[in-house]
Design an enzyme around this catalytic site. Structure first.
Site, short mmCIF file in Angstrom:
data_model
loop_
_atom_site.label_atom_id
_atom_site.label_comp_id
_atom_site.label_asym_id
_atom_site.label_seq_id
_atom_site.Cartn_x
_atom_site.Cartn_y
_atom_site.Cartn_z
N TRP A 36 0.73 -1.12 0.00
CA TRP A 36 -0.01 0.08 -0.13
C TRP A 36 0.99 1.28 -0.04
CZ3 TRP A 36 -2.68 2.18 5.00
CH2 TRP A 36 -3.52 3.20 4.59
N LEU A 72 -2.04 -4.04 12.57
CA LEU A 72 -1.53 -3.34 13.61
C LEU A 72 -2.33 -2.16 13.91
CD1 LEU A 72 2.19 -3.94 13.09
CD2 LEU A 72 0.70 -5.26 14.29
N TYR A 88 -3.19 2.01 -5.33
CA TYR A 88 -2.07 2.40 -4.33
C TYR A 88 -1.09 3.29 -5.46
CZ TYR A 88 -3.79 -1.41 -1.37
OH TYR A 88 -4.40 -2.19 -0.70
N GLY A 133 2.45 -4.05 5.99
CA GLY A 133 2.97 -3.16 5.16
C GLY A 133 3.83 -2.54 6.07
#
Length: 297
Positions: free
Chosen positions: A20, A213, A54, A261
């Site tokens: 991303w 996360l 993206y 990511g």
């Protein structure tokens, strides 16, 4: 690394590397992108998650440049990409409003652009990025099937769909949808109880998890009980808190595949640390209770 079978002849690595933010990196040269992919491969992470959107529709070309510069690299990975979001940026700068397009013509054109930008002859897994309230399932379903039949796409799935959205699309397809990529983390845990994960488990559809996360907010000072719980287990296991948070997802029987990511090579090198974290049932509920902010009923 453990692998998850999502379709006949196609499996993904249990941990997926997300691209991303690839275009946001200071160095987007092909050699640097290759270094990130190689750091993943060194750990058995072979699945790369992308989307045409993206990098304002420029991110796929950065990965494609790395594939062109390093012959053979493409054949060592599985490429996941997404389509259907039309945002007023990059090649779609003329769009009057952000919207979704799941019409057959748009999907076919998007796949052809992705194949070109990614410098590949096939997409291993194509996802519809967002549910489209104007989706004509009678048109979209056969269009996705035809991409598989043509060999441009090996498998098809969805992203951010609710169970009824998946069922509608699947009812018009001959090939099974392989996965649903949803947001899930210790901070976004409603999927555990709202029926989404149970529905996928019932159908043996392994979910992918974006933002595992919580976009970094998982470690914000505003979550002290959860932070303390993560720190305690991280110290015991000899890893960082991120590894524990990912291990919490990996422990779920739905076989969640977290999409991780980061552009930091050192962090990439430690993405697989989560696999060596051992959580027993009480550890898992200690984290869940801290995330809920109260004891389970």
């Amino acid at each position: 690394m453990e692998r998850v079978q999502i379709a006949e002849g196609l499996s993904l690595s249990r941990i997926v590397y997300g691209l991303w933010r690839l275009a946001d990196a200071g160095d987007t040269a092909a050699a640097q992108v290759q270094a990130k992919v190689e750091a993943c491969l060194d750990q058995g992470i072979t699945t790369l998650d992308h989307a045409d959107l993206y990098g304002d529709y420029g991110g796929e070309a950065l990965l494609g440049a790395a594939f062109r510069a390093a012959p053979g690299l493409r054949d060592r990975v599985e490429v996941v990409t997404k389509c259907d979001v039309v945002a007023p940026a990059g090649r779609n700068a003329g769009a009057r409003v952000k919207h979704y397009d799941t019409s057959p013509g748009y999907i076919a054109a998007a796949v052809d652009r992705s194949l070109r930008d990614l410098a590949t002859d096939r997409i291993d897994l194509l996802l519809l990025h967002r549910p489209d309230p104007l989706m004509d399932a009678d048109a979209t379903g056969p269009a996705l099937d035809s991409l598989v039949a043509a060999g441009k796409v090996r498998s098809v799935g969805v992203s951010n769909f609710r169970p009824w959205d998946v069922e509608l699309l699947q009812s018009r397809m001959s090939r099974p949808l392989a996965t649903n990529q949803i947001e899930i983390s210790l901070l976004t845990h409603d999927r555990l109880t709202n029926g989404d994960l149970a529905w996928m488990q019932q159908r043996r559809m392994p979910p992918m998890a974006w933002s595992p996360l919580g976009g970094g907010s998982l470690f914000a000072a505003g979550e002290p009980p959860l932070t303390r719980a993560l720190q305690d287990i991280a110290a015991r296991e000899g890893v960082d808190m991120a590894a524990v948070a990912v291990a919490w997802l990996l422990a779920h029987p739905a076989r969640i595949m977290p999409v991780m990511g980061t552009n930091d090579l050192d962090r990439i090198a430690h993405l697989s640390d989560a696999l060596r974290v051992r959580l027993d049932r009480q550890d898992w509920f200690i984290l869940y209770q801290a995330a809920l902010g109260h004891e389970v009923p």
